[in-house]
Design a protein around this motif. Structure first.
Motif, PDB file in Angstrom:
ATOM      1  N   SER A   4       0.835  -1.199   0.000  1.00  0.00           N
ATOM      2  CA  SER A   4       0.000   0.000   0.000  1.00  0.00           C
ATOM      3  C   SER A   4       0.872   1.252   0.000  1.00  0.00           C
ATOM      4  O   SER A   4       2.075   1.197   0.269  1.00  0.00           O
ATOM      5  CB  SER A   4      -0.900   0.022   1.246  1.00  0.00           C
ATOM      6  N   ASP A   5       0.242   2.388  -0.295  1.00  0.00           N
ATOM      7  CA  ASP A   5       0.912   3.656  -0.058  1.00  0.00           C
ATOM      8  C   ASP A   5       1.055   3.842   1.454  1.00  0.00           C
ATOM      9  O   ASP A   5       0.280   3.273   2.238  1.00  0.00           O
ATOM     10  CB  ASP A   5       0.087   4.813  -0.631  1.00  0.00           C
ATOM     11  N   THR A   6       2.022   4.636   1.865  1.00  0.00           N
ATOM     12  CA  THR A   6       2.137   4.972   3.284  1.00  0.00           C
ATOM     13  C   THR A   6       0.951   5.847   3.671  1.00  0.00           C
ATOM     14  O   THR A   6       0.639   6.818   2.983  1.00  0.00           O
ATOM     15  CB  THR A   6       3.449   5.723   3.562  1.00  0.00           C
ATOM     16  N   PHE A   7       0.268   5.493   4.748  1.00  0.00           N
ATOM     17  CA  PHE A   7      -0.859   6.301   5.191  1.00  0.00           C
ATOM     18  C   PHE A   7      -0.659   6.708   6.647  1.00  0.00           C
ATOM     19  O   PHE A   7       0.018   6.029   7.424  1.00  0.00           O
ATOM     20  CB  PHE A   7      -2.195   5.566   5.010  1.00  0.00           C
ATOM     21  N   GLN A   8      -1.229   7.834   6.998  1.00  0.00           N
ATOM     22  CA  GLN A   8      -1.037   8.444   8.321  1.00  0.00           C
ATOM     23  C   GLN A   8      -2.338   8.409   9.094  1.00  0.00           C
ATOM     24  O   GLN A   8      -3.356   8.922   8.633  1.00  0.00           O
ATOM     25  CB  GLN A   8      -0.562   9.890   8.164  1.00  0.00           C
ATOM     26  N   LEU A   9      -2.308   7.797  10.267  1.00  0.00           N
ATOM     27  CA  LEU A   9      -3.459   7.852  11.166  1.00  0.00           C
ATOM     28  C   LEU A   9      -3.242   9.014  12.118  1.00  0.00           C
ATOM     29  O   LEU A   9      -2.245   9.056  12.839  1.00  0.00           O
ATOM     30  CB  LEU A   9      -3.615   6.546  11.937  1.00  0.00           C
ATOM     31  N   GLY A  10      -4.176   9.963  12.109  1.00  0.00           N
ATOM     32  CA  GLY A  10      -4.012  11.174  12.897  1.00  0.00           C
ATOM     33  C   GLY A  10      -4.524  11.039  14.310  1.00  0.00           C
ATOM     34  O   GLY A  10      -4.799   9.949  14.805  1.00  0.00           O
ATOM     35  N   ILE A  11      -4.655  12.177  14.972  1.00  0.00           N
ATOM     36  CA  ILE A  11      -5.094  12.201  16.364  1.00  0.00           C
ATOM     37  C   ILE A  11      -6.570  11.814  16.452  1.00  0.00           C
ATOM     38  O   ILE A  11      -7.404  12.305  15.696  1.00  0.00           O
ATOM     39  CB  ILE A  11      -4.898  13.609  16.967  1.00  0.00           C
TER      40      ILE A  11
ATOM     41  N   PHE B 278     -10.603   6.633  14.653  1.00  0.00           N
ATOM     42  CA  PHE B 278     -10.204   7.197  13.364  1.00  0.00           C
ATOM     43  C   PHE B 278     -10.301   6.121  12.295  1.00  0.00           C
ATOM     44  O   PHE B 278      -9.849   5.003  12.478  1.00  0.00           O
ATOM     45  CB  PHE B 278      -8.762   7.707  13.459  1.00  0.00           C
ATOM     46  N   ILE B 279     -10.858   6.450  11.143  1.00  0.00           N
ATOM     47  CA  ILE B 279     -11.051   5.484  10.065  1.00  0.00           C
ATOM     48  C   ILE B 279     -10.383   5.995   8.791  1.00  0.00           C
ATOM     49  O   ILE B 279     -10.600   7.134   8.383  1.00  0.00           O
ATOM     50  CB  ILE B 279     -12.547   5.231   9.792  1.00  0.00           C
ATOM     51  N   TYR B 280      -9.556   5.155   8.179  1.00  0.00           N
ATOM     52  CA  TYR B 280      -8.923   5.494   6.913  1.00  0.00           C
ATOM     53  C   TYR B 280      -9.500   4.561   5.855  1.00  0.00           C
ATOM     54  O   TYR B 280      -9.365   3.346   5.945  1.00  0.00           O
ATOM     55  CB  TYR B 280      -7.409   5.302   7.011  1.00  0.00           C
ATOM     56  N   LEU B 281     -10.153   5.132   4.848  1.00  0.00           N
ATOM     57  CA  LEU B 281     -10.858   4.325   3.850  1.00  0.00           C
ATOM     58  C   LEU B 281     -10.253   4.510   2.456  1.00  0.00           C
ATOM     59  O   LEU B 281      -9.553   5.473   2.188  1.00  0.00           O
ATOM     60  CB  LEU B 281     -12.338   4.720   3.810  1.00  0.00           C
ATOM     61  N   GLY B 282     -10.562   3.574   1.590  1.00  0.00           N
ATOM     62  CA  GLY B 282     -10.269   3.755   0.184  1.00  0.00           C
ATOM     63  C   GLY B 282      -8.877   3.370  -0.261  1.00  0.00           C
ATOM     64  O   GLY B 282      -8.446   3.792  -1.321  1.00  0.00           O
ATOM     65  N   GLN B 283      -8.152   2.584   0.504  1.00  0.00           N
ATOM     66  CA  GLN B 283      -6.802   2.178   0.110  1.00  0.00           C
ATOM     67  C   GLN B 283      -6.878   0.927  -0.758  1.00  0.00           C
ATOM     68  O   GLN B 283      -7.321  -0.120  -0.308  1.00  0.00           O
ATOM     69  CB  GLN B 283      -5.962   1.893   1.351  1.00  0.00           C
ATOM     70  N   SER B 284      -6.454   1.043  -2.008  1.00  0.00           N
ATOM     71  CA  SER B 284      -6.388  -0.113  -2.906  1.00  0.00           C
ATOM     72  C   SER B 284      -4.953  -0.603  -3.001  1.00  0.00           C
ATOM     73  O   SER B 284      -4.037   0.198  -3.188  1.00  0.00           O
ATOM     74  CB  SER B 284      -6.901   0.248  -4.303  1.00  0.00           C
ATOM     75  N   ILE B 285      -4.760  -1.906  -2.871  1.00  0.00           N
ATOM     76  CA  ILE B 285      -3.427  -2.504  -2.967  1.00  0.00           C
ATOM     77  C   ILE B 285      -3.374  -3.319  -4.250  1.00  0.00           C
ATOM     78  O   ILE B 285      -4.110  -4.291  -4.412  1.00  0.00           O
ATOM     79  CB  ILE B 285      -3.131  -3.390  -1.750  1.00  0.00           C
ATOM     80  N   VAL B 286      -2.508  -2.914  -5.177  1.00  0.00           N
ATOM     81  CA  VAL B 286      -2.365  -3.603  -6.457  1.00  0.00           C
ATOM     82  C   VAL B 286      -1.347  -4.725  -6.310  1.00  0.00           C
ATOM     83  O   VAL B 286      -0.215  -4.499  -5.877  1.00  0.00           O
ATOM     84  CB  VAL B 286      -1.917  -2.631  -7.559  1.00  0.00           C
TER      85      VAL B 286
END
Length: 214
Positions: free
Chosen positions: A110-117, A125-133
Motif C-alpha cells: 500500500s501507499d504509506t498512510f497516516q493515522l491522525g489524532i 479514526f477510520i482510513y478508507l479507500g486504500q487499494s493494494i495492487v
C-alpha cells in the motif's frame, strides 16, 4: 458522631466516582474531543481492496495482509477483495499483501498512510479507500566486499523482508512487493550500511559489490 460518619461516607462516594470516571475515559478522554491517555491511542481502522489493476476493476480475494514489520498482525481479503484491519496505533503505516496459488505468487504494497489524532475516544479514526495492487514480486541480489562477520543481516526498513548474508558475502532477497525501500545491512544491533532502492515488478535488482562502512 453522625455528622462525621456522613462526611466520611460522602468522601468515599466521591473517591469511587472519580476512579470509575477515570477508568471509563482512559485517563482524560471525553466526548468533547480530548483524546485521553495512551490506552485510547490504538483505535484506528483501515479498509480497502486488493486488486490486480490500478483502476480497481479486477479484485482478488483470499489475500494475506500484514501491517508494517509485524508478521503476526495478519488479515485476509474477503469476497470482492475487501479487507479491514482494526486496532491500529497512531502514526505512519504500510500494508503488505501476498496471494499464492500453486507456483504463482503475487505481492502488493500500500501507499504509506497516516493515522491522525483521535478526536474522541468513542469515535475511532477510520482510513478508507486504500487499494493494494498485486503484481509479480521483485527480487534483490548483491555481494558484500569486506564481509568479515558471519552475523550480517539485510533488511528492507519497516518491513518483514529480511535475509542473512551468506558466508561468501552474497545475499538474495526474493518475493518482495515492487516499490521504494530503504535497504539496511546490520551487524548485531549496529547498522553498517544503508541505501535507497527501487524494486520493479518481476525483475531482479543487482546491487553489485557493496563495501561496508569501516
Amino acid at each position: 458522631m453522625s455528622s462525621l460518619k456522613y462526611l466520611l461516607s460522602s468522601l468515599l462516594l466521591m473517591l469511587l466516582v472519580s476512579c470509575s470516571s477515570t477508568k471509563e475515559n482512559g485517563g482524560g478522554g471525553t466526548e468533547t474531543g480530548d483524546p485521553g491517555a495512551t490506552a485510547e491511542l490504538k483505535s484506528g481502522l483501515i479498509a480497502g481492496k486488493t486488486v490486480l489493476d490500478k483502476s480497481a476493476n479486477i479484485t482478488i480475494e483470499d489475500v494475506t495482509l500484514w501491517l508494517d514489520d509485524n508478521s503476526n498482525q495478519k488479515s485476509y481479503s474477503r469476497e470482492n477483495g475487501d479487507f479491514l484491519i482494526e486496532n491500529l496505533s497512531l502514526g505512519e503505516h504500510v500494508i503488505y499483501a501476498q496471494w499464492k496459488k500453486d507456483d504463482i505468487i503475487l505481492m502488493g504494497k500500500s501507499d504509506t498512510f497516516q493515522l491522525g489524532i483521535v478526536t474522541s475516544h468513542q469515535k475511532p479514526f477510520i482510513y478508507l479507500g486504500q487499494s493494494i495492487v498485486l503484481t509479480e514480486p521483485a527480487s534483490l541480489i548483491g555481494m558484500i566486499a569486506n564481509n568479515d562477520s558471519s552475523e550480517l543481516k539485510l533488511k528492507l526498513k519497516n518491513s518483514i523482508f529480511q535475509t542473512a548474508v551468506m558466508s561468501n558475502g552474497s545475499f538474495e532477497l526474493i518475493n518482495v512487493p515492487a516499490g521504494s525501500y530503504t535497504l539496511e545491512i546490520s551487524s548485531g544491533n549496529k547498522i553498517v550500511y544503508s541505501q535507497e532502492v527501487e524494486l520493479t515488478s518481476s525483475e531482479t535488482l543487482d546491487l553489485g559489490l557493496i563495501t561496508l562502512n569501516p
